[in-house]
Design a protein around this motif. Structure first.
Motif, mmCIF file in Angstrom:
data_model
loop_
_atom_site.group_PDB
_atom_site.id
_atom_site.type_symbol
_atom_site.label_atom_id
_atom_site.label_comp_id
_atom_site.label_asym_id
_atom_site.label_seq_id
_atom_site.Cartn_x
_atom_site.Cartn_y
_atom_site.Cartn_z
ATOM 1 N N ASP A 158 12.692 12.033 6.739
ATOM 2 C CA ASP A 158 12.914 11.358 5.471
ATOM 3 C C ASP A 158 14.372 10.942 5.311
ATOM 4 O O ASP A 158 15.218 11.206 6.167
ATOM 5 C CB ASP A 158 12.449 12.247 4.317
ATOM 6 C CG ASP A 158 13.182 13.581 4.298
ATOM 7 O OD1 ASP A 158 14.289 13.659 4.884
ATOM 8 O OD2 ASP A 158 12.660 14.538 3.709
ATOM 9 N N LEU A 159 14.657 10.294 4.192
ATOM 10 C CA LEU A 159 16.010 9.797 3.940
ATOM 11 C C LEU A 159 17.021 10.929 3.818
ATOM 12 O O LEU A 159 18.195 10.769 4.145
ATOM 13 C CB LEU A 159 16.019 8.955 2.660
ATOM 14 C CG LEU A 159 15.394 7.564 2.758
ATOM 15 C CD1 LEU A 159 15.400 6.893 1.382
ATOM 16 C CD2 LEU A 159 16.148 6.700 3.755
ATOM 17 N N GLN A 160 16.578 12.065 3.349
ATOM 18 C CA GLN A 160 17.486 13.206 3.215
ATOM 19 C C GLN A 160 17.999 13.643 4.585
ATOM 20 O O GLN A 160 19.189 13.909 4.759
ATOM 21 C CB GLN A 160 16.758 14.362 2.523
ATOM 22 C CG GLN A 160 17.677 15.529 2.151
ATOM 23 C CD GLN A 160 16.955 16.555 1.292
ATOM 24 O OE1 GLN A 160 16.123 16.206 0.469
ATOM 25 N NE2 GLN A 160 17.271 17.818 1.488
ATOM 26 N N GLN A 161 17.105 13.697 5.567
ATOM 27 C CA GLN A 161 17.519 14.049 6.920
ATOM 28 C C GLN A 161 18.446 12.982 7.498
ATOM 29 O O GLN A 161 19.438 13.296 8.166
ATOM 30 C CB GLN A 161 16.292 14.215 7.819
ATOM 31 C CG GLN A 161 15.424 15.417 7.467
ATOM 32 C CD GLN A 161 14.137 15.452 8.271
ATOM 33 O OE1 GLN A 161 13.626 14.410 8.679
ATOM 34 N NE2 GLN A 161 13.605 16.636 8.490
ATOM 35 N N PRO A 216 22.414 15.923 -0.839
ATOM 36 C CA PRO A 216 21.166 15.259 -0.456
ATOM 37 C C PRO A 216 19.977 15.723 -1.298
ATOM 38 O O PRO A 216 19.117 14.916 -1.649
ATOM 39 C CB PRO A 216 20.988 15.641 1.018
ATOM 40 C CG PRO A 216 22.353 15.951 1.497
ATOM 41 C CD PRO A 216 23.046 16.573 0.334
ATOM 42 N N GLN A 217 19.940 17.022 -1.620
ATOM 43 C CA GLN A 217 18.834 17.535 -2.432
ATOM 44 C C GLN A 217 18.856 16.911 -3.820
ATOM 45 O O GLN A 217 17.821 16.491 -4.351
ATOM 46 C CB GLN A 217 18.924 19.057 -2.533
ATOM 47 C CG GLN A 217 18.586 19.784 -1.245
ATOM 48 C CD GLN A 217 18.900 21.265 -1.324
ATOM 49 O OE1 GLN A 217 19.715 21.704 -2.144
ATOM 50 N NE2 GLN A 217 18.261 22.051 -0.466
ATOM 51 N N SER A 220 17.870 13.291 -3.734
ATOM 52 C CA SER A 220 16.428 13.180 -3.529
ATOM 53 C C SER A 220 15.683 13.393 -4.849
ATOM 54 O O SER A 220 14.741 12.664 -5.166
ATOM 55 C CB SER A 220 15.958 14.193 -2.486
ATOM 56 O OG SER A 220 14.556 14.140 -2.320
ATOM 57 N N ASN A 223 16.029 10.402 -7.100
ATOM 58 C CA ASN A 223 15.623 9.144 -6.451
ATOM 59 C C ASN A 223 16.799 8.212 -6.173
ATOM 60 O O ASN A 223 16.726 6.996 -6.398
ATOM 61 C CB ASN A 223 14.579 8.407 -7.308
ATOM 62 C CG ASN A 223 13.275 9.162 -7.420
ATOM 63 O OD1 ASN A 223 12.792 9.728 -6.427
ATOM 64 N ND2 ASN A 223 12.707 9.206 -8.623
ATOM 65 N N ARG A 224 17.889 8.795 -5.667
ATOM 66 C CA ARG A 224 19.054 7.977 -5.340
ATOM 67 C C ARG A 224 19.493 8.159 -3.884
ATOM 68 O O ARG A 224 20.629 7.873 -3.532
ATOM 69 C CB ARG A 224 20.218 8.301 -6.287
ATOM 70 C CG ARG A 224 19.931 7.987 -7.738
ATOM 71 C CD ARG A 224 21.197 7.865 -8.558
ATOM 72 N NE ARG A 224 22.036 6.759 -8.119
ATOM 73 C CZ ARG A 224 23.205 6.467 -8.684
ATOM 74 N NH1 ARG A 224 23.656 7.192 -9.700
ATOM 75 N NH2 ARG A 224 23.928 5.461 -8.248
ATOM 76 N N LEU A 225 18.568 8.601 -3.053
ATOM 77 C CA LEU A 225 18.899 8.781 -1.640
ATOM 78 C C LEU A 225 19.277 7.455 -0.972
ATOM 79 O O LEU A 225 20.162 7.414 -0.109
ATOM 80 C CB LEU A 225 17.729 9.429 -0.895
ATOM 81 C CG LEU A 225 17.692 10.957 -0.920
ATOM 82 C CD1 LEU A 225 16.382 11.468 -0.334
ATOM 83 C CD2 LEU A 225 18.876 11.548 -0.155
ATOM 84 N N GLU A 226 18.603 6.379 -1.366
ATOM 85 C CA GLU A 226 18.930 5.075 -0.766
ATOM 86 C C GLU A 226 20.366 4.671 -1.089
ATOM 87 O O GLU A 226 21.067 4.107 -0.248
ATOM 88 C CB GLU A 226 17.956 4.010 -1.257
ATOM 89 C CG GLU A 226 16.553 4.163 -0.681
ATOM 90 C CD GLU A 226 15.645 3.010 -1.068
ATOM 91 O OE1 GLU A 226 16.114 2.123 -1.816
ATOM 92 O OE2 GLU A 226 14.480 3.004 -0.629
#
Length: 244
Positions: A158-161, A216-217, A220, A223-226
């Motif tokens: 996922d984006l977090q990784q 990152p958590q 996530s 909803n701002r990982l992008e």
């Protein structure tokens, strides 16, 4: 009128005098506007109603005599002609006004008067083209560099990784610790989005009784990982370590 140069003649003639002023015959404009008013009444009303000034907005000359009294010719500056066309408040008036604007645009394109000026113009165009080509090459190189960065990252997951691995790569590129890399990330994120990421994380953790919460958590959860990935991407593609 004989001393004027015609520079356009699509809808009606537009003239230019020795001073470079663009002029329109009021009679020709009156005819093209399909006005039903008598010309002398029409032009005098326009001058009186809109405060046009002789010598500034229009000029008066005497036409050729045909045996009687010479006719009075009104030469309008193109701005005056545009205003008169506009106040007709009909399709023909609007079309003529657009025509005058197009004539002005065309006239602003400098035409070379001699072979030397033409050669200089071609040289300037060549230099500008070379600059554009160089910029395109630089943009392509930047894009390639970004794609290489993505290719070198294990983006499975996922984006977090992905964000974690991008910050790891940033730390390796700049020879800094992982914690320092995350500190740079927070500063860059704050600058990009005008916020305080550390304070947001702390407040969220306190509100929800969380003992720990990583960037990152938190991103996530909200909803701002992008947004985070965009910031990390910019950090990776800087020529040197420079917090944005």
């Amino acid at each position: 009128m004989n001393q004027l140069k015609t520079i356009a003649n699509e809808m009606l003639p537009v003239y230019e005098n020795e001073s470079g002023e663009k002029l329109v015959s009021a009679k020709e404009l009156h005819t093209q506007l399909f006005s039903k008013q008598k010309f002398t009444d029409w032009i005098k009303r326009r001058i009186d109603n809109y405060g046009f000034v002789e010598g500034e907005d229009f000029f008066i000359t005497l036409g050729k005599s045909t045996g009687g009294r010479p006719s009075t010719e009104y030469l309008l500056l193109i701005d005056t002609a545009k205003e008169i066309a506009m106040v007709e408040n009909n399709e023909q008036g609007r079309a003529i006004r657009k025509y005058f604007i197009e004539v002005e645009k065309r006239s602003r394109v400098k035409q070379p008067k001699s072979q030397a000026e033409m050669m200089l113009m071609f040289a300037e165009q060549f230099v500008n083209q070379e600059k554009e080509i160089k910029q395109i090459k630089q943009d392509n190189q930047t894009l390639k560099h970004r794609m290489d960065n993505y290719d070198n990252l294990d983006t499975v997951g996922d984006l977090q990784q992905r964000l974690n691995k991008m910050i790891q790569k940033y730390a390796g590129q700049n020879g800094i610790s992982y914690s320092t890399a995350w500190r740079d990330f927070r500063k860059s994120f704050n600058t990009a989005y005008r916020t305080n990421l550390k304070m947001l994380i702390t407040n969220y953790a306190l509100k929800h009784n969380l003992k720990s919460l990583s960037a990152p958590q938190y991103l996530s959860i909200v909803n701002r990982l992008e947004d985070g990935v965009r910031v990390a991407d910019k950090m990776l593609n800087q020529s040197k370590r420079e917090v944005i």
